[in-house]
Design a protein around this motif. Structure first.
Motif, mmCIF file in Angstrom:
data_model
loop_
_atom_site.group_PDB
_atom_site.id
_atom_site.type_symbol
_atom_site.label_atom_id
_atom_site.label_comp_id
_atom_site.label_asym_id
_atom_site.label_seq_id
_atom_site.Cartn_x
_atom_site.Cartn_y
_atom_site.Cartn_z
ATOM 1 N N PRO A 171 50.469 48.734 9.818
ATOM 2 C CA PRO A 171 50.682 47.257 9.660
ATOM 3 C C PRO A 171 49.965 46.606 9.422
ATOM 4 O O PRO A 171 48.946 46.647 10.898
ATOM 5 C CB PRO A 171 51.755 47.524 11.377
ATOM 6 C CG PRO A 171 52.277 49.805 10.961
ATOM 7 C CD PRO A 171 50.410 49.749 11.198
ATOM 8 N N GLN A 172 49.844 45.605 8.618
ATOM 9 C CA GLN A 172 48.919 44.749 8.983
ATOM 10 C C GLN A 172 49.402 43.897 9.940
ATOM 11 O O GLN A 172 50.744 43.515 10.648
ATOM 12 C CB GLN A 172 49.355 44.019 7.475
ATOM 13 C CG GLN A 172 48.852 44.706 6.293
ATOM 14 C CD GLN A 172 48.908 44.166 4.539
ATOM 15 O OE1 GLN A 172 49.792 42.344 5.068
ATOM 16 N NE2 GLN A 172 48.556 44.431 4.153
ATOM 17 N N VAL A 173 48.578 42.975 10.327
ATOM 18 C CA VAL A 173 49.021 42.272 11.400
ATOM 19 C C VAL A 173 48.652 40.669 11.361
ATOM 20 O O VAL A 173 47.712 40.411 10.508
ATOM 21 C CB VAL A 173 49.084 42.318 12.550
ATOM 22 C CG1 VAL A 173 48.333 41.468 14.468
ATOM 23 C CG2 VAL A 173 48.827 43.351 13.115
ATOM 24 N N LYS A 174 50.409 39.649 11.131
ATOM 25 C CA LYS A 174 49.872 38.532 10.534
ATOM 26 C C LYS A 174 49.813 36.945 11.998
ATOM 27 O O LYS A 174 50.884 37.560 12.078
ATOM 28 C CB LYS A 174 50.692 37.881 9.506
ATOM 29 C CG LYS A 174 50.136 38.865 7.994
ATOM 30 C CD LYS A 174 51.239 37.658 7.131
ATOM 31 C CE LYS A 174 51.061 38.716 5.550
ATOM 32 N NZ LYS A 174 51.986 38.198 4.809
ATOM 33 N N VAL A 175 48.683 36.257 12.096
ATOM 34 C CA VAL A 175 49.132 35.266 13.100
ATOM 35 C C VAL A 175 49.799 34.105 12.310
ATOM 36 O O VAL A 175 49.597 34.457 11.284
ATOM 37 C CB VAL A 175 47.691 35.628 13.859
ATOM 38 C CG1 VAL A 175 47.186 36.166 14.524
ATOM 39 C CG2 VAL A 175 46.669 34.511 12.306
ATOM 40 N N SER A 176 50.152 33.495 13.280
ATOM 41 C CA SER A 176 50.975 32.218 12.166
ATOM 42 C C SER A 176 50.603 30.749 12.559
ATOM 43 O O SER A 176 51.100 29.731 12.393
ATOM 44 C CB SER A 176 52.511 32.619 13.112
ATOM 45 O OG SER A 176 52.184 32.010 14.581
ATOM 46 N N PHE A 177 49.116 31.715 12.766
ATOM 47 C CA PHE A 177 47.867 29.809 12.959
ATOM 48 C C PHE A 177 46.406 30.095 12.025
ATOM 49 O O PHE A 177 46.573 31.564 11.935
ATOM 50 C CB PHE A 177 47.950 29.707 13.880
ATOM 51 C CG PHE A 177 47.500 30.584 15.157
ATOM 52 C CD1 PHE A 177 46.259 30.828 14.863
ATOM 53 C CD2 PHE A 177 48.518 31.230 16.009
ATOM 54 C CE1 PHE A 177 45.754 31.746 16.190
ATOM 55 C CE2 PHE A 177 47.916 31.902 16.643
ATOM 56 C CZ PHE A 177 46.997 32.718 17.199
ATOM 57 N N ALA A 178 46.227 29.368 11.404
ATOM 58 C CA ALA A 178 44.758 29.911 11.107
ATOM 59 C C ALA A 178 44.131 28.481 11.643
ATOM 60 O O ALA A 178 43.797 28.183 12.299
ATOM 61 C CB ALA A 178 45.410 29.333 9.485
ATOM 62 N N VAL A 179 42.530 29.340 11.291
ATOM 63 C CA VAL A 179 41.080 28.267 11.881
ATOM 64 C C VAL A 179 41.835 27.431 11.387
ATOM 65 O O VAL A 179 41.811 26.202 10.031
ATOM 66 C CB VAL A 179 40.019 29.292 11.341
ATOM 67 C CG1 VAL A 179 38.563 27.941 11.417
ATOM 68 C CG2 VAL A 179 39.748 30.274 11.457
ATOM 69 N N GLY A 180 41.079 26.143 12.098
ATOM 70 C CA GLY A 180 41.882 24.418 12.253
ATOM 71 C C GLY A 180 43.137 24.307 12.170
ATOM 72 O O GLY A 180 43.036 22.820 12.916
ATOM 73 N N ASP A 181 43.327 25.613 12.757
ATOM 74 C CA ASP A 181 45.598 24.598 13.530
ATOM 75 C C ASP A 181 45.086 24.579 14.982
ATOM 76 O O ASP A 181 43.646 25.139 15.421
ATOM 77 C CB ASP A 181 46.003 25.858 13.172
ATOM 78 C CG ASP A 181 46.328 25.621 11.741
ATOM 79 O OD1 ASP A 181 46.077 25.231 10.450
ATOM 80 O OD2 ASP A 181 46.979 26.925 11.417
ATOM 81 N N GLU A 182 45.825 23.771 15.497
ATOM 82 C CA GLU A 182 45.680 22.851 16.103
ATOM 83 C C GLU A 182 47.418 24.442 17.337
ATOM 84 O O GLU A 182 47.829 24.413 16.742
ATOM 85 C CB GLU A 182 46.815 21.721 17.219
ATOM 86 C CG GLU A 182 46.379 21.418 18.457
ATOM 87 C CD GLU A 182 46.520 19.830 18.345
ATOM 88 O OE1 GLU A 182 46.734 19.325 19.455
ATOM 89 O OE2 GLU A 182 46.196 19.618 17.701
ATOM 90 N N VAL A 183 46.609 25.022 18.180
ATOM 91 C CA VAL A 183 47.302 25.615 18.869
ATOM 92 C C VAL A 183 47.510 25.587 20.543
ATOM 93 O O VAL A 183 47.115 24.560 21.208
ATOM 94 C CB VAL A 183 47.040 27.104 19.233
ATOM 95 C CG1 VAL A 183 47.504 28.001 17.612
ATOM 96 C CG2 VAL A 183 45.286 26.985 19.481
ATOM 97 N N ASN A 184 49.002 25.754 20.907
ATOM 98 C CA ASN A 184 49.148 25.716 22.201
ATOM 99 C C ASN A 184 48.244 26.734 23.081
ATOM 100 O O ASN A 184 48.641 28.100 22.728
ATOM 101 C CB ASN A 184 50.151 25.891 23.534
ATOM 102 C CG ASN A 184 51.395 23.843 23.026
ATOM 103 O OD1 ASN A 184 50.167 23.063 22.979
ATOM 104 N ND2 ASN A 184 52.082 24.031 22.255
ATOM 105 N N ILE A 185 47.835 27.012 25.032
ATOM 106 C CA ILE A 185 47.593 27.984 25.320
ATOM 107 C C ILE A 185 47.961 28.121 26.440
ATOM 108 O O ILE A 185 48.381 27.491 27.093
ATOM 109 C CB ILE A 185 45.807 27.718 26.050
ATOM 110 C CG1 ILE A 185 45.154 27.478 24.833
ATOM 111 C CG2 ILE A 185 45.411 28.783 26.951
ATOM 112 C CD1 ILE A 185 43.659 27.249 25.182
ATOM 113 N N VAL A 186 48.769 29.604 26.405
ATOM 114 C CA VAL A 186 49.873 29.772 26.878
ATOM 115 C C VAL A 186 49.702 30.855 27.966
ATOM 116 O O VAL A 186 50.881 31.363 29.192
ATOM 117 C CB VAL A 186 51.470 30.488 26.241
ATOM 118 C CG1 VAL A 186 51.808 28.875 25.129
ATOM 119 C CG2 VAL A 186 50.959 31.813 25.393
ATOM 120 N N ASP A 187 48.807 31.532 28.265
ATOM 121 C CA ASP A 187 48.505 31.821 29.332
ATOM 122 C C ASP A 187 47.454 31.961 29.680
ATOM 123 O O ASP A 187 46.039 31.608 28.921
ATOM 124 C CB ASP A 187 48.792 33.451 29.171
ATOM 125 C CG ASP A 187 48.126 34.322 29.716
ATOM 126 O OD1 ASP A 187 48.498 34.351 31.176
ATOM 127 O OD2 ASP A 187 48.316 35.969 29.763
#
Length: 180
Positions: free
Chosen positions: A120-136
């Motif tokens: 199975p291919q894994v895709k993430v919902s963000f890319a380099v340059g995107d802003e993200v929240n750290i949840v852990d």
């Protein structure tokens, strides 16, 4: 199509072109026709090649099936007048793949290339340059900008603003969630 019987080269894979989104309906209808008309000796297998894709967003994972070849149904059959008509007259089928109106079987190399079972291919919902929240972890509740994503999609490096500097922090993929 009187020359269809002359094209018989034994059991081979053929490709039927369908309206977009009709692949599953065509497959279901063809399975019913095979059963009702007793065509199991002419049509052996029907496939819609798919890839299993896992989309990750923090700890959330969605498993989705994506069609490798949208608009096409692969049929293992003996090509003759009866089997050609059974497939060609299904609602949603626009024809067979091949020059003009002559169905062309797939070569063994093409069949092998299409039926390779991949992990199975894994895709993430963000890319380099995107802003993200750290949840852990240690930086939980902070946000940052994705600097890099590991090739195996297990870790992500996020630039976290600390004072007047950006600090690169390597985190597990499950510790990061896209904003929005």
């Amino acid at each position: 199509m009187s020359d269809i019987n002359e094209m018989n080269v034994g059991v081979r894979w053929y490709v039927a072109h369908t309206y977009s989104g009709y692949e599953n309906k065509v497959m279901a209808n063809l399975e019913k026709i095979i059963e009702n008309r007793g065509l199991g000796h002419l049509i052996f297998d029907i496939r819609i090649p798919t890839d299993t894709v896992i989309e990750k967003n923090g700890d959330e994972e969605k498993v989705k099936e994506e069609k490798k070849c949208p608009g096409y149904v692969f049929i293992k059959m003996i090509m003759n007048e009866e089997s050609w008509h059974a497939v060609r007259n299904i609602t949603g089928v626009t024809g067979f793949v091949g020059p003009g109106s002559r169905p062309t079987p797939l070569s063994d190399a093409e069949v092998e290339a299409l039926s390779i079972e991949e992990a199975p291919q894994v895709k993430v919902s963000f890319a380099v340059g995107d802003e993200v929240n750290i949840v852990d972890g240690l930086f939980e509740g902070m946000s940052g900008v994705v600097q890099s994503i590991s090739e195996d999609l297990k870790t992500v490096t996020v630039l976290v603003k600390r004072g007047s500097r950006n600090m690169p922090v390597e985190l597990d993929m499950s510790a990061v969630k896209s904003i929005g």
